[in-house]
Write a protein that holds these residues in place. Structure first.
Motif, short mmCIF file in Angstrom:
data_model
loop_
_atom_site.label_atom_id
_atom_site.label_comp_id
_atom_site.label_asym_id
_atom_site.label_seq_id
_atom_site.Cartn_x
_atom_site.Cartn_y
_atom_site.Cartn_z
N ILE A 117 -9.38 -3.69 60.50
CA ILE A 117 -10.93 -3.86 60.33
C ILE A 117 -11.49 -4.11 61.76
O ILE A 117 -11.01 -4.84 62.43
CB ILE A 117 -11.37 -5.18 59.16
N ALA A 118 -12.57 -3.21 61.96
CA ALA A 118 -13.13 -3.28 63.31
C ALA A 118 -14.33 -4.18 63.46
O ALA A 118 -15.35 -4.15 62.25
CB ALA A 118 -13.41 -1.88 63.75
N SER A 119 -14.52 -5.05 64.20
CA SER A 119 -15.99 -5.53 64.65
C SER A 119 -16.52 -5.26 66.22
O SER A 119 -15.60 -4.78 67.07
CB SER A 119 -15.73 -7.00 64.37
N GLY A 120 -17.80 -5.29 66.15
CA GLY A 120 -18.27 -4.82 67.45
C GLY A 120 -18.51 -3.34 67.78
O GLY A 120 -19.05 -3.19 68.99
N PHE A 121 -18.08 -2.46 66.91
CA PHE A 121 -18.16 -1.17 67.10
C PHE A 121 -17.97 -0.23 65.89
O PHE A 121 -17.47 -1.02 64.88
CB PHE A 121 -17.27 -0.63 68.19
N THR A 122 -18.16 0.84 65.84
CA THR A 122 -18.11 1.64 64.56
C THR A 122 -16.96 2.22 64.49
O THR A 122 -16.67 3.35 65.38
CB THR A 122 -19.32 2.53 64.44
N LEU A 123 -16.21 1.99 63.63
CA LEU A 123 -14.81 2.64 63.47
C LEU A 123 -14.62 4.13 63.38
O LEU A 123 -13.89 4.85 63.50
CB LEU A 123 -13.95 1.87 62.49
N ASP A 124 -15.76 4.58 62.47
CA ASP A 124 -15.78 5.99 62.02
C ASP A 124 -15.90 6.84 63.33
O ASP A 124 -15.58 8.09 63.24
CB ASP A 124 -17.11 6.20 61.23
N THR A 125 -16.31 6.07 64.37
CA THR A 125 -16.44 7.06 65.78
C THR A 125 -15.21 7.46 66.31
O THR A 125 -15.17 8.39 66.95
CB THR A 125 -17.19 6.45 66.67
#
Length: 126
Positions: free
Chosen positions: A23-31
């Motif tokens: 899980i990512a926080s602080g940025f959009t992982l889809d990128t």
């Protein structure tokens, strides 16, 4: 805070299943393309799988093909590694990492990935 956090590891019996989360926080992982790596004690870190940032393409280590499945959940800003029919040789610390894109020529190269989580331990034992 920009970070990747893995979870879902644990002790599992041979033949069992786990779902590992990244899980990512602080940025959009889809990128980003997202890869999973694992490192067993005394061994080098090896690439397990990667999911492309621009297509549904996924790539797998030969020894996990048919048992591991990598997927995204954009709403949760997460990537999941479904691990089925686990074997003792799957025991390792599993980490996720991001890169701009992964393809058949580079998905397994650690140096392509620039941002890493701390990992989650998977132990396969009866």
């Amino acid at each position: 805070q920009v970070q990747l956090v893995e979870s879902g590891g644990g002790l599992v019996k041979p033949g069992g299943s786990l779902r590992l989360s990244c899980i990512a926080s602080g940025f959009t992982l889809d990128t980003y393309a997202v890869g999973w790596f694992r490192q067993a004690p005394g061994k080098e870190r090896e690439a397990v799988s990667c999911i492309s940032s621009t297509s549904p393409n996924t790539y797998y280590l030969d020894s996990v093909k048919g048992r591991f499945t990598l997927s995204r959940d954009s709403a949760k800003n997460a990537v999941y590694l479904q691990v089925n029919n686990v074997k003792p040789e799957d025991t390792a610390n599993y980490s996720c990492a991001t890169t701009w894109e992964c393809d058949i020529s580079n998905w397994y190269k650690r140096t392509e990935y620039s941002f890493w989580g701390k990992g989650t331990q998977v132990t396969v034992s009866s």
